[in-house]
Motif scaffolding. Structure first.
Motif, mmCIF file in Angstrom:
data_model
loop_
_atom_site.group_PDB
_atom_site.id
_atom_site.type_symbol
_atom_site.label_atom_id
_atom_site.label_comp_id
_atom_site.label_asym_id
_atom_site.label_seq_id
_atom_site.Cartn_x
_atom_site.Cartn_y
_atom_site.Cartn_z
ATOM 1 N N ASP A 3 5.265 32.506 14.322
ATOM 2 C CA ASP A 3 6.118 33.247 13.402
ATOM 3 C C ASP A 3 7.597 33.164 13.787
ATOM 4 O OD1 ASP A 3 5.825 34.731 15.602
ATOM 5 O OD2 ASP A 3 5.297 36.626 14.608
ATOM 6 N N THR A 4 7.914 32.296 14.736
ATOM 7 C CA THR A 4 9.324 32.106 15.100
ATOM 8 C C THR A 4 10.016 31.245 14.044
ATOM 9 O OG1 THR A 4 8.695 32.183 17.416
ATOM 10 C CG2 THR A 4 10.878 31.305 16.931
ATOM 11 N N LEU A 5 11.233 31.660 13.710
ATOM 12 C CA LEU A 5 12.026 30.892 12.734
ATOM 13 C C LEU A 5 13.403 30.620 13.327
ATOM 14 C CD1 LEU A 5 12.574 29.819 9.837
ATOM 15 C CD2 LEU A 5 13.230 32.127 9.219
ATOM 16 N N LEU A 6 13.771 29.353 13.359
ATOM 17 C CA LEU A 6 15.095 28.964 13.867
ATOM 18 C C LEU A 6 15.867 28.237 12.786
ATOM 19 C CD1 LEU A 6 14.195 27.443 17.385
ATOM 20 C CD2 LEU A 6 15.068 29.747 16.899
ATOM 21 N N VAL A 7 17.177 28.483 12.737
ATOM 22 C CA VAL A 7 18.042 27.652 11.898
ATOM 23 C C VAL A 7 18.794 26.741 12.854
ATOM 24 C CG1 VAL A 7 19.955 27.626 10.257
ATOM 25 C CG2 VAL A 7 18.277 29.481 10.172
ATOM 26 N N MET A 8 18.737 25.433 12.608
ATOM 27 C CA MET A 8 19.421 24.495 13.506
ATOM 28 C C MET A 8 20.495 23.748 12.749
ATOM 29 S SD MET A 8 16.587 22.800 15.908
ATOM 30 C CE MET A 8 15.399 23.778 16.818
ATOM 31 N N ARG A 37 8.989 27.449 12.779
ATOM 32 C CA ARG A 37 9.530 27.034 11.485
ATOM 33 C C ARG A 37 11.039 26.813 11.661
ATOM 34 N NH1 ARG A 37 8.534 31.861 8.121
ATOM 35 N NH2 ARG A 37 8.732 32.818 10.156
ATOM 36 N N VAL A 38 11.522 25.693 11.146
ATOM 37 C CA VAL A 38 12.937 25.355 11.363
ATOM 38 C C VAL A 38 13.598 25.035 10.021
ATOM 39 C CG1 VAL A 38 14.521 23.691 12.442
ATOM 40 C CG2 VAL A 38 12.495 24.452 13.691
ATOM 41 N N VAL A 39 14.798 25.589 9.812
ATOM 42 C CA VAL A 39 15.637 25.137 8.698
ATOM 43 C C VAL A 39 16.742 24.307 9.332
ATOM 44 C CG1 VAL A 39 17.174 25.814 6.808
ATOM 45 C CG2 VAL A 39 15.170 27.223 7.357
ATOM 46 N N VAL A 40 16.934 23.093 8.840
ATOM 47 C CA VAL A 40 17.964 22.215 9.391
ATOM 48 C C VAL A 40 19.172 22.243 8.452
ATOM 49 C CG1 VAL A 40 18.522 19.812 9.929
ATOM 50 C CG2 VAL A 40 16.276 20.735 10.551
ATOM 51 N N LEU A 185 9.151 26.789 3.524
ATOM 52 C CA LEU A 185 8.741 27.059 4.908
ATOM 53 C C LEU A 185 7.265 27.429 4.971
ATOM 54 C CD1 LEU A 185 11.923 29.037 5.959
ATOM 55 C CD2 LEU A 185 11.130 26.912 7.025
ATOM 56 N N ALA A 186 6.830 28.246 4.004
ATOM 57 C CA ALA A 186 5.422 28.674 4.007
ATOM 58 C C ALA A 186 4.507 27.480 3.805
ATOM 59 C CB ALA A 186 5.202 29.716 2.915
ATOM 60 N N ALA A 187 5.007 26.470 3.092
ATOM 61 C CA ALA A 187 4.176 25.289 2.825
ATOM 62 C C ALA A 187 4.248 24.267 3.968
ATOM 63 C CB ALA A 187 4.621 24.648 1.515
ATOM 64 N N GLY A 188 4.954 24.621 5.053
ATOM 65 C CA GLY A 188 5.040 23.705 6.192
ATOM 66 C C GLY A 188 6.050 22.584 5.986
ATOM 67 N N VAL A 189 6.998 22.805 5.061
ATOM 68 C CA VAL A 189 8.025 21.786 4.795
ATOM 69 C C VAL A 189 9.328 22.251 5.455
ATOM 70 C CG1 VAL A 189 9.356 20.638 2.966
ATOM 71 C CG2 VAL A 189 6.937 21.196 2.594
ATOM 72 N N THR A 190 10.027 21.330 6.116
ATOM 73 C CA THR A 190 11.306 21.684 6.748
ATOM 74 C C THR A 190 12.440 21.497 5.742
ATOM 75 O OG1 THR A 190 10.483 21.016 8.909
ATOM 76 C CG2 THR A 190 12.883 21.129 8.650
ATOM 77 N N PRO A 191 13.122 22.583 5.348
ATOM 78 C CA PRO A 191 14.252 22.410 4.439
ATOM 79 C C PRO A 191 15.440 21.798 5.198
ATOM 80 C CG PRO A 191 13.464 24.712 4.481
ATOM 81 C CD PRO A 191 12.853 23.999 5.651
ATOM 82 N N VAL A 192 16.088 20.826 4.579
ATOM 83 C CA VAL A 192 17.307 20.234 5.152
ATOM 84 C C VAL A 192 18.438 20.567 4.179
ATOM 85 C CG1 VAL A 192 18.474 18.119 5.861
ATOM 86 C CG2 VAL A 192 15.987 18.346 6.193
ATOM 87 N N VAL A 193 19.351 21.424 4.611
ATOM 88 C CA VAL A 193 20.374 21.929 3.698
ATOM 89 C C VAL A 193 21.721 21.269 4.020
ATOM 90 C CG1 VAL A 193 21.558 24.016 2.885
ATOM 91 C CG2 VAL A 193 19.150 24.151 3.598
ATOM 92 N N SER A 194 22.433 20.840 2.975
ATOM 93 C CA SER A 194 23.799 20.320 3.152
ATOM 94 C C SER A 194 24.697 21.489 3.501
ATOM 95 C CB SER A 194 24.306 19.700 1.849
ATOM 96 O OG SER A 194 23.497 18.622 1.474
ATOM 97 N N GLY A 195 25.300 21.442 4.685
ATOM 98 C CA GLY A 195 26.184 22.522 5.118
ATOM 99 C C GLY A 195 27.529 22.454 4.437
ATOM 100 N N PHE A 196 28.413 23.403 4.784
ATOM 101 C CA PHE A 196 29.826 23.366 4.391
ATOM 102 C C PHE A 196 30.053 23.676 2.924
ATOM 103 C CE2 PHE A 196 33.461 20.122 3.535
ATOM 104 C CZ PHE A 196 34.467 20.973 3.949
ATOM 105 N N MET A 197 28.991 23.644 2.102
ATOM 106 C CA MET A 197 29.178 23.772 0.655
ATOM 107 C C MET A 197 28.338 24.892 0.056
ATOM 108 S SD MET A 197 26.757 20.647 -0.766
ATOM 109 C CE MET A 197 27.181 20.970 -2.420
ATOM 110 N N GLY A 198 28.837 25.434 -1.051
ATOM 111 C CA GLY A 198 28.053 26.362 -1.853
ATOM 112 C C GLY A 198 28.387 26.072 -3.300
#
Ligand SMILES: Nc1ncnc2c1ncn2[C@@H]1O[C@H](COP(=O)(O)OP(=O)(O)O)[C@@H](O)[C@H]1O
Ligand SMILES: N[C@@H](CC(=O)OP(=O)(O)O)C(=O)O
Length: 470
Positions: A3-8, A37-40, A185-198
């Motif tokens: 149940d650990t979640l890290l954002v890297m 679980r990791v969000v990149v 994340l629940a489906a075991g997929v690692t999200p890769v998010v483009s930083g710096f932008m919204g």
């Protein structure tokens, strides 16, 4: 552990080519294979943001050939990396990269036709750096047998105000990010998010300010209630000074959110000045870690400060490219409406003041601003202040700051700094100390900033050799 979640977060250096991206993916993979679980969150490949800014300026200036050459060089770099990461020429990743480059080319052509580069179009163009690197990270993760899905900042739920170039997340961001990423994340997929932008509520792309990928990562960390946010870097952690300037700078093991904000504000490029703000309420720790030495603990940034006895200062930092705006008008500046109109004019232009000082005779106010903001500040003051004021500027200045919570209530800290500067023949142009007593800052001649940094670093015995001798 599951149940650990890290954002890297991986910065430009850790995304600079296929080899670096593969190594970064392996750092995320180490945790993912342990069940974390990791969000990149990724930055543009090193140098790409600056290239995009340069080519946008070239297009505005009418030099479309130079802009197109620069786009072609970027395309070669992104396609080359995709290929090295195993993407087939007809793969969806390559198709997507091709389409993004085409949209970038069209946006730049629009700037060329209009000879106009607004903050809004600059953000659209510059965010392509992060949009193009996310599919590369997803490829690298997939290359390790992991499931990954890449998203733009907006797709990941980051909604901002309309301050193009320096946007802030809206309060609704946090729920949206949670909604958009939890399913993956629940489906075991690692999200890769483009930083710096919204993006704004109407879907226009915004950026969060230079170095903003750190901020993206902490926004996502807060939204998901992550256990920790890890910012992987090309340095050991946050150090006692920029290691490019001070050879014996050493890693700082623990810093408080407040100290990190001061450090970043006063020029330590290692973290975005607002990066820790989303973490403050929840107390989520931020770790700054070395990608080259992943087992080294790096720097832990948390709510409480950790002071060593007898060491009031933790780091020395500097902001380069500063201008001082001097405002004078005998007898006029003491009038409250006049001083209010000075700050109103500056606030309307959204200009960041690095330092402010007012002479006790009330006849002179000095403001330190980034040199890039100096002309705008002068025009704002000329247009916005009705009374007769004399305004002039001094460029080529730097702001040097010492930071550390241990200086609170300590006597003699400023004196030690000033003595070190005087011994190195450094003239002080302005002085300021925040009431939080987390920093003392001085404006000095820009040409002396490196020597001054080394002198002050040595005066507070911040170097590695001292630690070794202890
Ligand atoms: N006090 C400091 N501690 C660590 N690095 C610093 C400091 N001040 C400036 N830097 C610079 O910050 C750089 C790391 O930040 P940055 O390049 O933005 O990282 P990334 O792009 O990997 O996120 C280092 O190369 C270093 O030269
Ligand atoms: N690419 C953006 C955002 C960023 O955070 O980059 P980096 O992580 O390389 O500092 C910039 O250069 O400002």
């Amino acid at each position: 552990m599951s149940d650990t979640l890290l954002v890297m977060k991986f910065g430009g250096t850790n995304m600079q080519d296929a080899r670096a991206i593969r190594h970064s993916a392996s750092l995320a993979g180490r945790s993912i294979t342990l069940g974390v679980r990791v969000v990149v969150v990724v930055s543009a490949m090193a140098g790409v943001t600056n290239s995009l800014l340069t080519l946008a300026d070239a297009a505005e200036g009418g030099d479309i050939a130079a802009a197109n050459d620069e786009i072609a060089a970027l395309r070669t770099r992104h396609f080359g990396a995709a290929q090295e990461l195993g993407a087939a020429p007809d793969s969806s990743a390559v198709r997507e990269i091709r389409e993004m480059h085409e949209t970038l080319r069209q946006a730049v052509y629009g700037v060329y036709l209009l000879r106009e580069l607004t903050p809004r179009s600059r953000d659209l163009i510059v965010a392509f750096g992060e949009r193009l690197s996310a599919p590369l990270m997803a490829l690298a993760l997939e290359g390790q047998g992991l499931r990954a899905h890449h998203l733009t900042g907006g797709e990941a739920g980051i909604l901002t105000d309309q301050h193009f170039g320096n946007a802030k997340p809206l309060p609704t961001t946090y729920e949206r990010v949670k909604d958009r990423l939890s399913g993956l994340l629940a489906a075991g997929v690692t999200p890769v998010v483009s930083g710096f932008m919204g993006e704004t509520e109407r879907g226009a792309i915004t950026t969060l300010g230079r170095g903003g990928t750190d901020f993206s990562a902490t926004i996502i960390g807060k939204a998901l209630g992550a256990n920790e946010v890890w910012a992987w870097k090309d340095v050991d952690g946050v150090m006692s000074a920029d290691p490019r300037v001070v050879k014996d700078a050493r890693n700082i093991e623990i810093l408080s959110y407040g100290e990190v904000m001061e450090l970043a504000y006063f020029g330590a490029k290692v973290l975005h000045p607002l990066a820790v703000t989303p973490l403050q309420d929840s107390g989520i720790p931020l770790r700054v870690k070395s990608a080259a030495d992943p087992d080294f603990p790096g720097t832990l940034v948390q709510a409480e400060a950790h002071d060593e006895a007898g060491q009031p200062v933790k780091a020395v930092t500097a902001i380069r490219g500063v201008s001082i705006i001097n405002i004078s008008g005998a007898g006029v500046l003491g009038i409250p409406e006049v001083i209010a109109s000075v700050f109103d004019a500056i606030a309307r232009e959204n200009i960041t003041l690095l330092m402010v000082s007012q002479s006790s005779s009330m006849s002179n106010v000095s403001l330190a601003v980034q040199s890039g903001d100096a002309e705008r500040t002068l025009s704002a003051l000329r247009a916005g202040v009705s009374r007769e004021l004399k305004v002039d500027q001094q460029s080529g200045v730097a702001v040097l700051a010492i930071v550390g919570s241990g200086m609170r209530g300590q006597k003699g800290v400023s004196a030690r700094m000033f003595t070190a500067l005087a011994a190195h023949d450094v003239n002080i142009l302005m002085i300021s100390q925040g009431s939080s007593e987390l920093n003392v800052s001085v404006a000095i001649e820009g040409s002396q900033v490196d020597d001054a940094t080394r002198a002050v670093h040595a005066a507070f015995s911040l170097g590695q050799s001292v630690e070794a001798a202890d």
